[in-house]
Design a protein around this motif. Structure first.
Motif, mmCIF file in Angstrom:
data_model
loop_
_atom_site.group_PDB
_atom_site.id
_atom_site.type_symbol
_atom_site.label_atom_id
_atom_site.label_comp_id
_atom_site.label_asym_id
_atom_site.label_seq_id
_atom_site.Cartn_x
_atom_site.Cartn_y
_atom_site.Cartn_z
ATOM 1 N N VAL A 200 0.833 -1.199 0.000
ATOM 2 C CA VAL A 200 0.000 0.000 0.000
ATOM 3 C C VAL A 200 0.873 1.255 0.000
ATOM 4 O O VAL A 200 0.610 2.214 -0.736
ATOM 5 N N ARG A 201 1.912 1.243 0.819
ATOM 6 C CA ARG A 201 2.817 2.398 0.861
ATOM 7 C C ARG A 201 3.525 2.590 -0.479
ATOM 8 O O ARG A 201 3.738 3.734 -0.935
ATOM 9 N N GLU A 202 3.904 1.493 -1.128
ATOM 10 C CA GLU A 202 4.554 1.602 -2.435
ATOM 11 C C GLU A 202 3.598 2.191 -3.471
ATOM 12 O O GLU A 202 3.974 3.078 -4.255
ATOM 13 N N ILE A 203 2.359 1.722 -3.466
ATOM 14 C CA ILE A 203 1.380 2.186 -4.451
ATOM 15 C C ILE A 203 1.022 3.654 -4.241
ATOM 16 O O ILE A 203 0.786 4.399 -5.207
ATOM 17 N N THR A 204 1.020 4.088 -2.985
ATOM 18 C CA THR A 204 0.607 5.463 -2.659
ATOM 19 C C THR A 204 1.794 6.402 -2.418
ATOM 20 O O THR A 204 1.633 7.472 -1.845
ATOM 21 N N ASP A 205 2.975 6.005 -2.872
ATOM 22 C CA ASP A 205 4.186 6.828 -2.685
ATOM 23 C C ASP A 205 4.419 7.164 -1.223
ATOM 24 O O ASP A 205 4.801 8.292 -0.865
ATOM 25 N N GLY A 206 4.142 6.200 -0.346
ATOM 26 C CA GLY A 206 4.427 6.351 1.071
ATOM 27 C C GLY A 206 3.338 7.016 1.889
ATOM 28 O O GLY A 206 3.410 7.058 3.116
ATOM 29 N N LYS A 207 2.286 7.539 1.252
ATOM 30 C CA LYS A 207 1.275 8.312 1.975
ATOM 31 C C LYS A 207 0.273 7.448 2.731
ATOM 32 O O LYS A 207 -0.290 7.870 3.747
ATOM 33 N N GLY A 208 0.016 6.257 2.235
ATOM 34 C CA GLY A 208 -1.058 5.461 2.816
ATOM 35 C C GLY A 208 -2.405 5.882 2.259
ATOM 36 O O GLY A 208 -2.510 6.759 1.386
ATOM 37 N N VAL A 209 -3.464 5.275 2.779
ATOM 38 C CA VAL A 209 -4.817 5.538 2.280
ATOM 39 C C VAL A 209 -5.657 6.203 3.368
ATOM 40 O O VAL A 209 -5.400 6.038 4.551
ATOM 41 N N PRO A 210 -6.685 6.968 2.975
ATOM 42 C CA PRO A 210 -7.537 7.621 3.973
ATOM 43 C C PRO A 210 -8.535 6.672 4.618
ATOM 44 O O PRO A 210 -9.075 6.977 5.690
ATOM 45 N N VAL A 211 -8.799 5.526 3.971
ATOM 46 C CA VAL A 211 -9.807 4.609 4.506
ATOM 47 C C VAL A 211 -9.480 3.172 4.103
ATOM 48 O O VAL A 211 -8.993 2.918 2.999
ATOM 49 N N VAL A 212 -9.723 2.259 5.035
ATOM 50 C CA VAL A 212 -9.615 0.825 4.775
ATOM 51 C C VAL A 212 -10.958 0.189 5.102
ATOM 52 O O VAL A 212 -11.508 0.414 6.179
ATOM 53 N N TYR A 213 -11.479 -0.584 4.165
ATOM 54 C CA TYR A 213 -12.702 -1.362 4.395
ATOM 55 C C TYR A 213 -12.262 -2.798 4.661
ATOM 56 O O TYR A 213 -11.769 -3.490 3.758
ATOM 57 N N ASP A 214 -12.433 -3.247 5.897
ATOM 58 C CA ASP A 214 -11.861 -4.529 6.330
ATOM 59 C C ASP A 214 -12.951 -5.473 6.820
ATOM 60 O O ASP A 214 -13.473 -5.333 7.932
ATOM 61 N N SER A 215 -13.293 -6.460 5.991
ATOM 62 C CA SER A 215 -14.280 -7.463 6.381
ATOM 63 C C SER A 215 -13.630 -8.734 6.903
ATOM 64 O O SER A 215 -14.325 -9.677 7.279
ATOM 65 N N VAL A 216 -12.307 -8.767 6.945
ATOM 66 C CA VAL A 216 -11.590 -9.974 7.383
ATOM 67 C C VAL A 216 -11.430 -10.001 8.895
ATOM 68 O O VAL A 216 -11.658 -11.009 9.559
ATOM 69 N N GLY A 217 -11.000 -8.863 9.481
ATOM 70 C CA GLY A 217 -10.946 -8.771 10.936
ATOM 71 C C GLY A 217 -9.591 -9.056 11.535
ATOM 72 O O GLY A 217 -8.594 -8.413 11.191
ATOM 73 N N LYS A 218 -9.533 -10.014 12.400
ATOM 74 C CA LYS A 218 -8.356 -10.288 13.226
ATOM 75 C C LYS A 218 -7.069 -10.400 12.412
ATOM 76 O O LYS A 218 -6.060 -9.789 12.758
ATOM 77 N N ASP A 219 -7.080 -11.174 11.329
ATOM 78 C CA ASP A 219 -5.851 -11.451 10.587
ATOM 79 C C ASP A 219 -5.312 -10.252 9.825
ATOM 80 O O ASP A 219 -4.119 -10.212 9.494
ATOM 81 N N THR A 220 -6.154 -9.281 9.514
ATOM 82 C CA THR A 220 -5.719 -8.130 8.713
ATOM 83 C C THR A 220 -5.673 -6.827 9.511
ATOM 84 O O THR A 220 -5.324 -5.780 8.963
ATOM 85 N N LEU A 221 -6.005 -6.890 10.785
ATOM 86 C CA LEU A 221 -6.093 -5.665 11.578
ATOM 87 C C LEU A 221 -4.804 -4.862 11.563
ATOM 88 O O LEU A 221 -4.814 -3.653 11.277
ATOM 89 N N GLU A 222 -3.682 -5.488 11.850
ATOM 90 C CA GLU A 222 -2.415 -4.759 11.919
ATOM 91 C C GLU A 222 -2.061 -4.151 10.567
ATOM 92 O O GLU A 222 -1.654 -2.986 10.476
ATOM 93 N N ALA A 223 -2.250 -4.931 9.502
ATOM 94 C CA ALA A 223 -1.950 -4.419 8.162
ATOM 95 C C ALA A 223 -2.866 -3.254 7.802
ATOM 96 O O ALA A 223 -2.428 -2.284 7.170
ATOM 97 N N SER A 224 -4.115 -3.324 8.209
ATOM 98 C CA SER A 224 -5.052 -2.236 7.929
ATOM 99 C C SER A 224 -4.610 -0.956 8.616
ATOM 100 O O SER A 224 -4.574 0.118 8.009
ATOM 101 N N LEU A 225 -4.287 -1.051 9.903
ATOM 102 C CA LEU A 225 -3.844 0.127 10.647
ATOM 103 C C LEU A 225 -2.569 0.714 10.050
ATOM 104 O O LEU A 225 -2.417 1.934 9.949
ATOM 105 N N ASP A 226 -1.650 -0.155 9.630
ATOM 106 C CA ASP A 226 -0.372 0.304 9.088
ATOM 107 C C ASP A 226 -0.489 0.856 7.672
ATOM 108 O O ASP A 226 0.474 1.430 7.150
#
Length: 323
Positions: A200-226
């Motif tokens: 995500v950081r590579e695609i956004t030139d390091g900026k990150g995204v303003p919103v993450v839609y996460d229906s997976v939950g526990k396994d993706t939480l850390e990646a979503s926050l980061d």
């Protein structure tokens, strides 16, 4: 009488039984619907396993389309012969026919077949409330969306493209990545071999995204926050891998992150609002901006096999039961 899937105890797919049920006549404010297609959603598994408790025995499913066979006293805006769909209400959609509150029924427009509508009621309306209400997208944003090749995900891919939103979608395989891209997902991340937040950081030139839609939950939480920008929003709209537990201090450390766990019920009422949501969704479909058909179909009697396929992540797009 009608055939319906019932369960008398919680557990694996084997607890689902095909039984005869008495449908009866609709009472005041009710309508009887003969189903043509029944949608299978991951939330059905939560009810079957007891994660979301129900009094037992009970039916299953809250999302179907069909034809109105009869209406009760006081029903004025739904008529016998109308093609309708619904996505909320009491459990019991896994059936040939049932009686429903008429206020929950959504008329289907000409030009949208029952087969198409069966993939849109819960899944399309979910995309609507996520993109247009929970975190309203205006166009031009870059977003992260988990499970982009799922039933909601493929509609979300197309909706994002229609709005001019750059969608980064996570998928589990290269095959699902190709499907997501074909439906409008601009970038895919194959989670079995790629680091989500890094990509995500590579695609956004390091900026990150303003919103993450996460229906997976526990396994993706850390990646979503980061993956989020400072003051970004985590929309936790599902927990297929397990519940989300967050220390509020973590939200501060990660950039003063906002988190919400939306529920459809709080975004779809009153009825006038629900109908407006459906009108927007069907408008995209009729204009050709969203194309949706079931990817997997099972006989009503084989509901347990549909659940096994969904739980094993062997499916893409929407799964339906045919009475």
């Amino acid at each position: 009488m009608a055939k319906a899937i019932r369960f008398h105890e919680t557990g694996g797919p084997e607890v689902l039984r095909l039984e005869n049920v008495d449908v009866g006549e609709p009472g005041p404010g009710q309508a009887r619907v003969r189903h043509t297609y029944i949608a299978v959603n991951f939330i059905d598994i939560y009810f079957r396993t007891g994660r979301y408790p129900l009094p037992l025995p009970n039916g299953l499913g809250s999302d179907a389309v069909g034809v109105v066979e009869a209406v009760g006293p006081g029903v004025t805006d739904i008529r016998v012969g109308d093609r309708v769909g619904y996505l909320i209400g009491p459990q019991g959609a896994y059936s040939e026919a049932r009686v429903m509150p008429a206020e929950l029924l959504i008329p289907l427009p000409e030009g949208v077949s029952d087969r198409t509508a069966s993939t849109l009621m819960m899944k399309g309306m979910t995309a609507q409330y996520l993109f247009r209400q929970v975190f309203p997208l205006k166009g031009g944003e870059t977003i992260l969306y988990h499970a982009a090749a799922g039933g909601v995900g493929l509609i979300a891919c197309q909706w994002a493209r229609a709005m001019g939103v750059t969608m980064i979608g996570t998928v589990s395989t290269d095959e699902k990545a190709a499907i997501a891209k074909a439906n409008g997902c601009a970038h895919t991340i194959v989670t079995s071999r790629e680091n989500i937040a890094k990509r995500v950081r590579e695609i956004t030139d390091g900026k990150g995204v303003p919103v993450v839609y996460d229906s997976v939950g526990k396994d993706t939480l850390e990646a979503s926050l980061d993956s989020l920008q400072p003051r970004g929003s985590l929309i936790s709209n599902g927990t297929t891998s397990g519940p989300v537990v967050i220390d509020s201090q973590t939200l501060a450390v990660k950039g003063s992150i906002w988190v919400t766990r939306p529920a459809m019920m709080h975004y779809i009422t009153p009825r006038t609002h629900m109908l407006a949501m459906a009108e927007e969704l069907f408008g995209h479909v009729l204009a050709g901006r969203i194309v949706s058909e079931p990817k997997q179909s099972f006989a009503l009697a084989d509901a347990a096999d549909a659940h096994r396929a969904l739980e094993s992540r062997a499916t893409t797009g929407a799964t339906v039961l045919v009475p």
